[in-house]
Write a protein that holds these residues in place. Structure first.
Motif, PDB file in Angstrom:
ATOM      1  N   HIS A 109       0.845  -1.192   0.000  1.00  0.00           N
ATOM      2  CA  HIS A 109       0.000   0.000   0.000  1.00  0.00           C
ATOM      3  C   HIS A 109       0.885   1.248   0.000  1.00  0.00           C
ATOM      4  N   ILE A 110       0.728   2.082  -1.010  1.00  0.00           N
ATOM      5  CA  ILE A 110       1.547   3.281  -1.153  1.00  0.00           C
ATOM      6  C   ILE A 110       0.910   4.410  -0.347  1.00  0.00           C
ATOM      7  N   LEU A 111       1.687   4.981   0.569  1.00  0.00           N
ATOM      8  CA  LEU A 111       1.192   6.025   1.469  1.00  0.00           C
ATOM      9  C   LEU A 111       2.070   7.260   1.318  1.00  0.00           C
ATOM     10  N   TYR A 112       1.437   8.391   1.009  1.00  0.00           N
ATOM     11  CA  TYR A 112       2.184   9.616   0.741  1.00  0.00           C
ATOM     12  C   TYR A 112       2.293  10.542   1.942  1.00  0.00           C
ATOM     13  N   SER A 113       1.546  10.258   2.992  1.00  0.00           N
ATOM     14  CA  SER A 113       1.520  11.156   4.147  1.00  0.00           C
ATOM     15  C   SER A 113       1.092  10.373   5.385  1.00  0.00           C
ATOM     16  N   THR A 114       1.259  11.009   6.549  1.00  0.00           N
ATOM     17  CA  THR A 114       0.793  10.362   7.774  1.00  0.00           C
ATOM     18  C   THR A 114      -0.733  10.269   7.784  1.00  0.00           C
ATOM     19  N   GLU A 115      -1.399  11.197   7.088  1.00  0.00           N
ATOM     20  CA  GLU A 115      -2.863  11.109   6.981  1.00  0.00           C
ATOM     21  C   GLU A 115      -3.250   9.833   6.227  1.00  0.00           C
ATOM     22  N   ASP A 116      -2.500   9.529   5.176  1.00  0.00           N
ATOM     23  CA  ASP A 116      -2.737   8.271   4.465  1.00  0.00           C
ATOM     24  C   ASP A 116      -2.550   7.079   5.398  1.00  0.00           C
ATOM     25  N   LEU A 117      -1.515   7.119   6.218  1.00  0.00           N
ATOM     26  CA  LEU A 117      -1.226   6.003   7.116  1.00  0.00           C
ATOM     27  C   LEU A 117      -2.340   5.813   8.138  1.00  0.00           C
ATOM     28  N   MET A 118      -2.831   6.902   8.709  1.00  0.00           N
ATOM     29  CA  MET A 118      -3.902   6.781   9.702  1.00  0.00           C
ATOM     30  C   MET A 118      -5.204   6.302   9.054  1.00  0.00           C
ATOM     31  N   ARG A 119      -5.448   6.762   7.827  1.00  0.00           N
ATOM     32  CA  ARG A 119      -6.638   6.298   7.105  1.00  0.00           C
ATOM     33  C   ARG A 119      -6.519   4.807   6.812  1.00  0.00           C
ATOM     34  N   PHE A 120      -5.333   4.400   6.391  1.00  0.00           N
ATOM     35  CA  PHE A 120      -5.104   2.979   6.146  1.00  0.00           C
ATOM     36  C   PHE A 120      -5.361   2.170   7.405  1.00  0.00           C
ATOM     37  N   SER A 121      -4.851   2.632   8.537  1.00  0.00           N
ATOM     38  CA  SER A 121      -5.008   1.895   9.786  1.00  0.00           C
ATOM     39  C   SER A 121      -6.483   1.721  10.148  1.00  0.00           C
ATOM     40  N   GLU A 122      -7.269   2.764   9.965  1.00  0.00           N
ATOM     41  CA  GLU A 122      -8.700   2.672  10.265  1.00  0.00           C
ATOM     42  C   GLU A 122      -9.373   1.589   9.423  1.00  0.00           C
TER      43      GLU A 122
END
Length: 262
Positions: free
Chosen positions: A144-157
């Motif tokens: 999963h390609i994540l460009y920001s910490t917002e992407d990471l938190m969204r992914f975690s949810e």
């Protein structure tokens, strides 16, 4: 020869061309399937055990073409079966999430990279979640390609809900994507590390990072020192840590291997 293991990310994955650069950027940048396979062989000898693969059409334009990917996978299996091959679904502004999903369904690769932002960009999360569940059942390793910490938190949810199934997930942190000069620095990784610590325990991460520009090697060494893995190559950077233009993708891999040894 033992086939490549897709259960974990390789310590070093090479991204030899990407979607945008051409031979005008560097004459050793591979454009055809044959050139990509030859570059991958050289990079394997230099120390990379994974290939992040883009394919181009006859004009050199990035395409999501199932037939070209199948040709590449076949040639790689014959030439370097020990090397993990990960195809990309990068949209480059012209492919929809539906196009990306269809490519993966048509190819059924062992490994694929998918931007979370792109996959959710059409406002149809249920289709994306159904696709992720299908890929999991099909045994496809999705990074999963994540460009920001917002992407990471969204992914975690999403992962915690089970809409991206599994207990261990392959991630790529992209460093410096939003810098005006596209020149990554080591500190770009720190926010990702902090955010990852905040969700530890909910699921496990097998993560790597990529970095842009002349400090690519330095950024990747820092990632490995902090428990991650590295994606290196002409997709993101053309220069060795000395500041000199690399001869080819294998030269970039050698530069990283040397730096990790130091």
């Amino acid at each position: 020869m033992k086939p490549a293991d897709i259960s974990t990310l390789p310590k070093i994955m090479v991204a030899p061309n990407g979607a945008r650069r051409t031979k005008n950027d560097h004459p050793a940048l591979p454009m055809t399937v044959h050139e990509t396979v030859e570059a991958a062989k050289a990079c394997y000898s230099a120390g990379a055990t994974g290939l992040h693969a883009h394919v181009r059409d006859s004009t050199g334009t990035h395409v999501l073409d199932a037939h070209r990917y199948l040709d590449l996978l076949s040639e790689m299996n014959a030439a370097v079966p020990q090397m993990q091959v990960q195809i990309t679904t990068e949209a480059v502004g012209k492919y929809s999430p539906g196009d990306q999903r269809q490519l993966v369904r048509d190819v059924v690769p062992k490994s694929v990279s998918i931007s979370l932002q792109e996959m959710l960009s059409d406002g149809q999360p249920d289709r994306a979640h159904a696709f992720y569940r299908w890929a999991f059942k099909a045994g496809i390793a999705v990074q999963h390609i994540l460009y920001s910490t917002e992407d990471l938190m969204r992914f975690s949810e999403i992962a915690i809900r089970g809409d991206i199934p599994g207990n261990q997930h392959q991630l790529l942190f992209v460093l410096g994507r939003y810098r005006a000069d596209q020149q990554s620095v080591v500190s770009d990784l720190d926010p990702f590390l902090e955010a990852l610590r905040s969700v530890e325990g909910n699921w496990a991460a097998d993560w790597a990072c990529c970095a842009f520009g002349k400090r690519e090697t330095e950024c990747l060494v820092y990632a490995v020192q902090n428990g991650g893995k590295a994606r290196i190559g002409f997709e993101n950077g053309l220069w060795n840590r000395s500041g000199e233009l690399a001869r080819d993708n294998a030269d970039r891999v050698k530069d990283l291997v040397s730096a990790l040894g130091d």
